[in-house]
Design a protein around this motif. Sequence first.
Motif, PDB file in Angstrom:
ATOM      1  N   ASP A 168      29.018   1.583  38.210  1.00  0.00           N
ATOM      2  CA  ASP A 168      28.940   2.860  38.907  1.00  0.00           C
ATOM      3  C   ASP A 168      28.097   3.865  38.136  1.00  0.00           C
ATOM      4  OD1 ASP A 168      30.591   1.746  40.804  1.00  0.00           O
ATOM      5  OD2 ASP A 168      32.418   2.710  40.054  1.00  0.00           O
ATOM      6  N   THR A 210      24.450   3.427  38.946  1.00  0.00           N
ATOM      7  CA  THR A 210      24.179   3.911  40.304  1.00  0.00           C
ATOM      8  C   THR A 210      24.082   5.433  40.319  1.00  0.00           C
ATOM      9  OG1 THR A 210      25.337   2.008  41.222  1.00  0.00           O
ATOM     10  CG2 THR A 210      25.003   3.877  42.687  1.00  0.00           C
ATOM     11  N   VAL A 211      25.005   6.083  39.623  1.00  0.00           N
ATOM     12  CA  VAL A 211      24.971   7.551  39.544  1.00  0.00           C
ATOM     13  C   VAL A 211      23.728   8.014  38.795  1.00  0.00           C
ATOM     14  CG1 VAL A 211      26.140   9.565  38.556  1.00  0.00           C
ATOM     15  CG2 VAL A 211      27.463   7.830  39.770  1.00  0.00           C
ATOM     16  N   TYR A 265      26.324   1.754  46.710  1.00  0.00           N
ATOM     17  CA  TYR A 265      27.693   1.945  46.233  1.00  0.00           C
ATOM     18  C   TYR A 265      28.696   1.508  47.308  1.00  0.00           C
ATOM     19  CZ  TYR A 265      31.811   4.372  44.442  1.00  0.00           C
ATOM     20  OH  TYR A 265      33.068   4.677  43.989  1.00  0.00           O
TER      21      TYR A 265
END
Length: 122
Positions: free
Chosen positions: A3, A6-7, A114
Amino acid sequence: MTDALTVAVGVTALLLAAWCGLAAYRDEPTKDWHFIGMAVVSLLALAQLVVGIVALARGDSPQESTAVFLAYLIGAAVCVPGTGFMSLSERTRWGSLTVVAGAVVLAVLEVRLYDIWGGGRA
């Protein structure tokens, strides 16, 4: 998939969009510094592609279709470089706006990646 990566890709893409948007507001084309920013965002997206393929090879699977997941990963990896090359052919403010559009699209692709991977599943 991680994650955090991705952020990171999404946030850097939005920062790039804001930076090139400011250049467009000032009626400037993309400059060398913008291309360095595009390279950073592109390297992060490429790292995400590698991490995603490694996760699939290890046996992890997205919550949705693997083919759709791969298509989004590849699209995310080529989004900013594609708009960067297009901005080279348009050396006006519209070249900067092309990069803005590509960076915003990349941020949206990150949200969708996501979701496809099953973000937030326990």
